[in-house]
Design an enzyme around this catalytic site. Structure first.
Site, PDB file in Angstrom:
ATOM      1  N   ASP A 247     -10.985  -1.177   0.648  1.00 56.47           N
ATOM      2  CA  ASP A 247      -9.674  -0.680   1.058  1.00 56.47           C
ATOM      3  C   ASP A 247      -9.783  -0.036   2.435  1.00 56.47           C
ATOM      4  O   ASP A 247     -10.845   0.400   2.837  1.00 56.47           O
ATOM      5  CB  ASP A 247      -9.190   0.407   0.081  1.00 56.47           C
ATOM      6  CG  ASP A 247      -8.885  -0.175  -1.285  1.00 56.47           C
ATOM      7  OD1 ASP A 247      -8.835  -1.406  -1.399  1.00 56.47           O
ATOM      8  OD2 ASP A 247      -8.703   0.621  -2.228  1.00 56.47           O
ATOM      9  N   LYS A 269      -4.467  -1.610   2.485  1.00 58.61           N
ATOM     10  CA  LYS A 269      -3.513  -1.181   1.460  1.00 58.61           C
ATOM     11  C   LYS A 269      -3.084   0.210   1.858  1.00 58.61           C
ATOM     12  O   LYS A 269      -3.826   1.159   1.734  1.00 58.61           O
ATOM     13  CB  LYS A 269      -4.206  -1.082   0.101  1.00 58.61           C
ATOM     14  CG  LYS A 269      -4.155  -2.274  -0.779  1.00 58.61           C
ATOM     15  CD  LYS A 269      -2.843  -2.499  -1.476  1.00 58.61           C
ATOM     16  CE  LYS A 269      -3.035  -3.540  -2.556  1.00 58.61           C
ATOM     17  NZ  LYS A 269      -4.021  -3.052  -3.536  1.00 58.61           N
ATOM     18  N   MET A 382      -0.014   9.693  -2.857  1.00 60.20           N
ATOM     19  CA  MET A 382       0.910   8.914  -2.026  1.00 60.20           C
ATOM     20  C   MET A 382       2.241   9.641  -1.885  1.00 60.20           C
ATOM     21  O   MET A 382       3.311   9.026  -1.962  1.00 60.20           O
ATOM     22  CB  MET A 382       1.115   7.506  -2.610  1.00 60.20           C
ATOM     23  CG  MET A 382      -0.147   6.672  -2.529  1.00 60.20           C
ATOM     24  SD  MET A 382      -0.006   5.043  -3.250  1.00 60.20           S
ATOM     25  CE  MET A 382      -0.443   5.372  -4.952  1.00 60.20           C
TER      26      MET A 382
END
Ligand code: SAH
Length: 440
Positions: A247, A269, A382
Site C-alpha cells: 500500500d 490506496k 480515515m
C-alpha cells in the site's frame, strides 16, 4: 554518504607505504591479507616489518616520487604531520589515492574496519564519526559469523555454475539458504572441508530432483510506520520475498527491509485519492504467486483492520493459491501509545470501537448514539475529511461539545503530531492535517 564503499581488486594493485614504525605496521598487517604488491619506504624500519621481506619490498630511505610509479594506493603512515603531508603531495602528483593515517581531511580514502571471512568480507565505517560504534559492530559481527563461513563461501562459489541449473528465484535461493544455514555448517563441523563438498553435491542433486515450488502469498502487517514495530515474522518474510505488493501508506524505511532483488509494486490506496482497482490487486497477486513467486502483500497497520483483507484472501482461495496472515500493530494502538493512554480503562469503557469514517458509498454510518454516550472510546480511521460529518452526527445524538478528542497524525513516525482538542474543535483541527491520522 561522503565515503562510498567499494571492493578494490588488489591482485593487480601496487601499494606504497611511507613509514616504518607501529602505525605503518598496523596498516601493513591489513594489507598483507591481500595479494597487493607492497613497497614500504622509511629510513628506520621496525624489525617486525623487516621480517616480512621479501613478501614486501623495503626501501631504507624516505619515500620519494620515484617510488610511486604505478602505485594505486599510497599510505602516509610516518606519524609525523609534515612528513605525511609531503608523502600525500607526492601521491597526489602521481595520481594515486592517498590515505594519511588518522587524518580524514587529508585522505582520499579511509580503510574501514574489516570482518574477514574471505571471500566474505564486511567493511564497517562511520566516516570518522564514531570509532566506538565501529568496534561494537565489529565485535557483534565477529561473534555472529561462524569461522567456517569463508570456507563455505569458497566451496559455494565453485558450485555456482552447477546451481544455475536450478530455476532462478525462490528455488535457487532455497538451495543456497539450506546450504549456508544448515547443511554446510553441519558438514564442516563433522567432516571438514571435504565433507562440505560431498554434502553440497548431495544437496544440489536433491534440489534438482525436487518438484517445482508452489507460490504463495503472505499478508504481512507493516504496522503504523516505525520499522521497529514490525514483527520478527514480518521482517523474516520481507527478507525472503520475491515480490512485495504494498500500500502507499507503507513507509520507505520499511520497504528498505525487503530483499534487494525483490520486485516492489505499489498499489495506491488512499481515501478519495487515486487508487488501484481491487481486481487489479487480485490479478497481480495471482499472477506472481501462480508463477511460483513468494509474494508478500504488505498492508499498513494491521492487515485485518480496514484493509479489505477478506476480499483479497477470497480471491486467492478461489484461484487455489495458499496464503497466510501475519498480524501487526494497528494505527489505533500506536496512537494510544503515543499519548501514553490505555484504549480501555476499568470503570471508563468496557468496549472499544474501531470505526471507519468512510466506506465504499462515502461517509460511513455508525451507531452514533452509542458513540456519543458517556465513557465510550472510539478510534476513527480515515476520519480527516469526514471530521465535520462525524462531529455533526455525534452532536445530533447528544454528545457534548467538550467531549475530549485527540488527533494523532503519523503515529510512530518521526513526523508524529498530537493534537488535543474537543468535539467542537475537531473539524478545524482535522482540516490542518496532511498525513494519515487517527481520531480518538
Ligand atoms: N490497516 C490499517 C488501517 C488502514 S485504513 C491499520 O491497521 O492501521 C488507513 C487509515 O489508517 C488512515 O486513514 C489513518 O486513519 C490510519 N493510519 C494508518 N497509519 C497511521 C499512522 N501512522 N498514524 C495515524 N493514523 C494512521
Amino acid at each position: 554518504m561522503q565515503h562510498f564503499p567499494v571492493f578494490l581488486d588488489m591482485a593487480r594493485a601496487r601499494v606504497v607505504i611511507g613509514g616504518g614504525g607501529e602505525i605503518a605496521l598496523a596498516k601493513l598487517r591489513l594489507l598483507l591479507k591481500t595479494q597487493a604488491q607492497i613497497t614500504l619506504c622509511a629510513p628506520d624500519i621496525l624489525p617486525e616489518i623487516a621480517a616480512f621481506a621479501p613478501r614486501i619490498t623495503l626501501v631504507r630511505r624516505p619515500l620519494l616520487g620515484c617510488d610511486l610509479g604505478g602505485g594505486r594506493l599510497v599510505y602516509a603512515a610516518t606519524g609525523i604531520a609534515r612528513e605525511d603531508a609531503r608523502i600525500a603531495a607526492l601521491g597526489a602528483r602521481a595520481g594515486a589515492l592517498v590515505n594519511v593515517v588518522d587524518n580524514l581531511e587529508a585522505s582520499d580514502f579511509i580503510t574501514p574496519a574489516i570482518v574477514d571471512r574471505a571471500p566474505v568480507v564486511i567493511a564497517i565505517g562511520t566516516e570518522g564519526a564514531a570509532p566506538v560504534l565501529v568496534r561494537k559492530i565489529k565485535a557483534q559481527l565477529e561473534a555472529a559469523l561462524p569461522q567456517s563461513l569463508g570456507v563455505l563461501a569458497r566451496i559455494g562459489k565453485r558450485f555456482r555454475a552447477m546451481a544455475e541449473h536450478l530455476p532462478q528465484g525462490a528455488r535457487r535461493r532455497d538451495f543456497w539458504a539450506e546450504y549456508y544455514d544448515t547443511i554446510g555448517p553441519r558438514a564442516f563441523v563433522s567432516r571438514g572441508e571435504f565433507g562440505v563438498e560431498t554434502a553440497l553435491d548431495a544437496l544440489l542433486a536433491r534440489h534438482l530432483d525436487a518438484a517445482p515450488a508452489k507460490g504463495h502469498v503472505d499478508f504481512v502487517s507493516a504496522g503504523p510506520g516505525d520499522p521497529e514495530l514490525l514483527t520478527l515474522k514480518a521482517r523474516a518474510l520481507l527478507d525472503r520475498a520475491d515480490v512485495v505488493i504494498h500500500d502507499r501508506l507503507v513507509t520507505a524505511e520499511i520497504l528498505e527491509l525487503a530483499r534487494r532483488e525483490a520486485l516492489l509494486i505499489s498499489v495506491g490506496k488512499e481515501g478519495f485519492g487515486p487508487s488501484t482497482p481491487q481486481a487489479d490487486i487480485h490479478r497481480l497477486m495471482i499472477a506472481h504467486a501462480g508463477a511460483g513467486a513468494h509474494v508478500v502483500r504488505l498492508k499498513g497497520g494491521d492487515a485485518s483492520v480496514f484493509g479489505r483483507l477478506d476480499e483479497e484472501t477470497s480471491a486467492l482461495s478461489a484461484a487455489g493459491i495458499e496464503w497466510q496472515v501475519v498480524p501487526g500493530v494497528t494505527a489505533a494502538s500506536a496512537a494510544a501509545a503515543s499519548i501514553g493512554q490505555s484504549l480501555t480503562s476499568r470503570g471508563r469503557n468496557r468496549a472499544l470501537r474501531l470505526i471507519t469514517a468512510q466506506d465504499m458509498q462515502g461517509y460511513a454510518d455508525q451507531d452514533w448514539r452509542a458513540l456519543a454516550g458517556p465513557g465510550a472510546v472510539t478510534a476513527v480511521y480515515m476520519g480527516k475529511r469526514a471530521a465535520r460529518f462525524v462531529q455533526g452526527r455525534l452532536f445530533m445524538h447528544g454528545a457534548s461539545p467538550d467531549m475530549a478528542v485527540t488527533l494523532v497524525e503519523n503515529a510512530s513516525r518521526p513526523e508524529q503530531r498530537i493534537i488535543a482538542t474537543t468535539l467542537a474543535g475537531l473539524p478545524q483541527q482535522a482540516a490542518a492535517l496532511s498525513g494519515p491520522a487517527i481520531i480518538l
